[in-house]
Design an enzyme around this catalytic site. Structure first.
Site, PDB file in Angstrom:
ATOM      1  N   LYS A  83       0.683  -1.292   0.033  1.00  0.00           N
ATOM      2  CA  LYS A  83       0.045  -0.032   0.150  1.00  0.00           C
ATOM      3  C   LYS A  83       0.819   1.298   0.054  1.00  0.00           C
ATOM      4  CE  LYS A  83      -4.386   1.335   2.268  1.00  0.00           C
ATOM      5  NZ  LYS A  83      -5.095   1.060   3.635  1.00  0.00           N
TER       6      LYS A  83
HETATM    7  O1  G3P Z   1      -7.741   1.838   5.431  1.00  0.00           O
HETATM    8  C1  G3P Z   1      -8.140   3.117   4.942  1.00  0.00           C
HETATM    9  C2  G3P Z   1      -9.467   3.547   5.164  1.00  0.00           C
HETATM   10  O2  G3P Z   1     -10.464   2.630   5.313  1.00  0.00           O
HETATM   11  C3  G3P Z   1      -9.498   4.314   6.521  1.00  0.00           C
HETATM   12  O3  G3P Z   1     -10.670   4.659   7.059  1.00  0.00           O
HETATM   13  O4  G3P Z   1     -12.302   5.333   8.599  1.00  0.00           O
HETATM   14  O5  G3P Z   1      -9.918   5.933   8.904  1.00  0.00           O
HETATM   15  O6  G3P Z   1     -11.342   7.046   7.254  1.00  0.00           O
HETATM   16  P1  G3P Z   1     -11.226   5.911   7.867  1.00  0.00           P
END
Ligand code: G3P
Length: 213
Positions: A83
């Site tokens: 990633k």
């Molecule tokens: O893994 C990346 C993403 O899904 C992060 O989510 O909820 O931290 O914006 P969030």
């Protein structure tokens, strides 16, 4: 639509995998920090539970550093997807990873133009952050729709991975738009299966079963 779990919590990953719901896993440095373990420790556990793409994120911000970290991560298991953040150095690294046969997930995508560039660089997955766009009064779903349309218009093979999903409606809308993948927090996976009529119906069946002895 494939369902990935967005988590570095081994118990949560085991729980979702046991229901047959997990096609892959995504992690990020914040999730790893929350687990209180190192990225390598977490990834080594996940590869034993899930047989599918597992995203592990680099923390370098220069191409050479990303290549060094990513190559090490890719050596852990064939299912590892590196990633990489959507910055210029990240796209340089993606081109090289692609030539080396290392799959990539380009993360922190917030615009259709960023998604176009990631696809041109050869990204395996693009991760638009729907919830974080909504958080600043944008339309996360509009971003997802634009990316899917652009990729379809030009037969771009990068898979769209809807990320930063916060609730079941995000999942339904992503599926209606034809997103290739949605990565879900453990909580959202459980929200998807919950229905009050299922609970009420089961309660009634169990009560009636007792009556018939
Ligand atoms: O893994 C990346 C993403 O899904 C992060 O989510 O909820 O931290 O914006 P969030």
């Amino acid at each position: 639509m494939q369902i990935f779990i967005d988590s570095a919590d081994i118990d949560d990953i085991k729980d979702a995998a046991a229901m047959g719901l997990v096609d892959g896993v995504t992690t990020n440095p914040s999730l790893i920090a929350k687990s209180g373990r190192t990225l390598e420790e977490v990834i080594n556990d996940i590869v034993e539970i899930v047989d599918g793409p597992i995203s592990a994120e680099v923390i370098s911000t220069d191409c050479d550093g990303m290549l060094e970290e990513g190559r090490k991560l890719a050596k852990i298991h064939e299912n590892i997807v590196v990633k990489v953040p959507l910055i210029a150095e990240g796209l340089k690294a993606v081109q090289i990873f692609t030539k080396e046969g290392i799959r990539t997930n380009v993360t922190l995508c917030f615009s259709p133009t960023q998604a176009m560039l990631a696809a041109k660089a050869g990204a395996t997955y693009i991760s638009p952050f729907l919830g974080r766009v909504d958080d600043i009064s944008g339309e996360g779903m509009e971003l997802l729709e634009q990316i899917i349309t652009i990729y379809r218009n030009y037969d771009m093979t990068t898979q769209v991975l809807a990320a930063s999903i916060r609730h079941p409606l995000h999942v339904v809308q992503a599926a209606l738009l034809g997103s290739d993948v949605a990565t879900l927090p453990h909580k959202v996976i459980h929200q998807l299966l919950k229905h009050p009529l299922t609970d009420r119906g089961l309660e009634q069946f169990l009560a009636d079963a007792k009556k018939s002895g």
